[in-house]
Design a protein around this motif. Structure first.
Motif, PDB file in Angstrom:
ATOM      1  N   SER A  51      37.851  36.436  25.682  1.00 51.92           N
ATOM      2  CA  SER A  51      36.963  37.158  26.603  1.00 51.92           C
ATOM      3  C   SER A  51      36.157  36.184  27.459  1.00 51.92           C
ATOM      4  O   SER A  51      34.948  36.333  27.643  1.00 51.92           O
ATOM      5  CB  SER A  51      36.012  38.079  25.815  1.00 51.92           C
ATOM      6  OG  SER A  51      36.740  39.007  25.046  1.00 51.92           O
ATOM      7  N   LYS A  58      34.390  34.315  30.316  1.00 51.99           N
ATOM      8  CA  LYS A  58      33.770  34.699  31.580  1.00 51.99           C
ATOM      9  C   LYS A  58      33.098  33.489  32.218  1.00 51.99           C
ATOM     10  O   LYS A  58      32.548  32.637  31.533  1.00 51.99           O
ATOM     11  CB  LYS A  58      32.731  35.801  31.374  1.00 51.99           C
ATOM     12  CG  LYS A  58      33.298  37.114  30.845  1.00 51.99           C
ATOM     13  CD  LYS A  58      32.196  38.165  30.710  1.00 51.99           C
ATOM     14  CE  LYS A  58      32.761  39.490  30.185  1.00 51.99           C
ATOM     15  NZ  LYS A  58      31.706  40.520  30.060  1.00 51.99           N
ATOM     16  N   ALA A  85      36.688  37.075  34.561  1.00 60.01           N
ATOM     17  CA  ALA A  85      36.049  38.297  34.066  1.00 60.01           C
ATOM     18  C   ALA A  85      36.613  38.711  32.711  1.00 60.01           C
ATOM     19  O   ALA A  85      37.357  39.689  32.597  1.00 60.01           O
ATOM     20  CB  ALA A  85      36.229  39.421  35.077  1.00 60.01           C
ATOM     21  N   VAL A  93      38.658  36.856  30.227  1.00 57.97           N
ATOM     22  CA  VAL A  93      40.079  36.521  30.101  1.00 57.97           C
ATOM     23  C   VAL A  93      40.388  35.968  28.718  1.00 57.97           C
ATOM     24  O   VAL A  93      39.765  35.012  28.260  1.00 57.97           O
ATOM     25  CB  VAL A  93      40.486  35.488  31.175  1.00 57.97           C
ATOM     26  CG1 VAL A  93      41.946  35.082  30.992  1.00 57.97           C
ATOM     27  CG2 VAL A  93      40.260  36.055  32.569  1.00 57.97           C
ATOM     28  N   ARG A 117      40.884  38.161  36.791  1.00 61.25           N
ATOM     29  CA  ARG A 117      41.343  39.038  35.706  1.00 61.25           C
ATOM     30  C   ARG A 117      42.786  38.731  35.343  1.00 61.25           C
ATOM     31  O   ARG A 117      43.597  38.387  36.200  1.00 61.25           O
ATOM     32  CB  ARG A 117      41.213  40.518  36.124  1.00 61.25           C
ATOM     33  CG  ARG A 117      39.774  40.905  36.441  1.00 61.25           C
ATOM     34  CD  ARG A 117      39.648  42.384  36.816  1.00 61.25           C
ATOM     35  NE  ARG A 117      38.275  42.706  37.180  1.00 61.25           N
ATOM     36  CZ  ARG A 117      37.311  42.973  36.310  1.00 61.25           C
ATOM     37  NH1 ARG A 117      37.588  42.972  35.019  1.00 61.25           N
ATOM     38  NH2 ARG A 117      36.082  43.249  36.718  1.00 61.25           N
TER      39      ARG A 117
END
Length: 242
Positions: A10, A12, A22, A24, A212
């Motif tokens: 996750s 960021k 965002a 990843v 993303r």
């Protein structure tokens, strides 16, 4: 030989309110050639700089594993080489002078340096241009010199930011041949590119768009999973659903 893998969770990153990544999550499994695929502004460079420890995440995390066991970034650092997209060589130094400079930087033993530099000059076909200044090299030769400097200390992890950008088709092919040779040694290679045709050259691909993750996996499996004919179609479909 040390075997490293990297996982983002996750992840960021934002710059002054602008989101570069965002949330990843990617598994860069060991011993494979991974491709970060996406257009300008997709977040590829930000991802590589985070993996290289040049940036800190705004949120999320990065896990480094050595031989399947969690490791601190400090354990990976000596085995990591990063080749940025921007020009990073000294235009007034020759090919050989660059190699000698990085020999000192990496504190390589004379015998190790002699063997390694000779091998690299041969496989890059720059052995006949050792006296040529970097500022006088063609785009493809310049990228090869940068790659040589990164490979001089035999890294276990290689991060390459758009190494084929702006070079002629023949040089692109030669650079990929070099990467295939490195991949045969089972080191972790992560290469970013905006060229969709280069996605098929990778063992694993990770498609990024506006920070993303669109898809990850083996190239043919990604196409089958998304029902797309080619990778351009994946980006077009995703763009239409924003």
């Amino acid at each position: 030989m040390k075997s490293f893998s990297i996982k983002t969770e996750s992840l960021k990153k934002s710059f002054n309110g602008t989101i570069a990544l965002a949330g990843v999550s990617i598994d860069f499994s060991a011993g494979l050639l991974h491709g970060l695929i996406g257009s300008d502004g997709a977040g590829k460079t930000t991802m590589l700089r985070l993996l290289a420890g040049l940036l800190k995440p705004s949120a999320g995390g990065i896990r480094y594993d050595r031989n399947g066991v969690a490791a601190a970034f400090g354990e990976l650092r000596p085995s990591l080489a990063y080749l940025p997209q921007a020009a990073s060589l000294y235009p007034d130094l020759s090919v050989r002078e660059h190699l000698e400079f990085f020999r000192e930087l990496y504190r390589l033993d004379a015998a190790v340096y002699s063997k390694r530099s000779g091998e690299l000059l041969e496989i890059t076909r720059l052995d006949k241009f050792t006296d040529r200044r970097a500022g006088q090299l063609s785009g493809g030769m310049y990228k090869k010199l940068g790659l040589m400097c990164a490979l001089l200390r035999s890294p276990s992890v290689l991060l390459l930011d758009e190494p084929t950008n702006g070079v002629d088709p023949i040089s692109r092919r030669e650079l990929w041949e070099l990467l295939y040779g490195l991949a045969a040694d089972k080191i972790l290679i992560i290469v970013s590119t905006a060229y969709m045709d280069e996605a098929e050259r990778c063992a694993r691909i990770h498609l990024l768009d506006s920070g993303r993750l669109l898809a990850s996996g083996e190239p043919r499996a990604v196409l089958k999973q998304t029902g797309a004919v080619n990778f351009e179609e994946i980006f077009i479909k995703k763009g239409a659903h924003k």
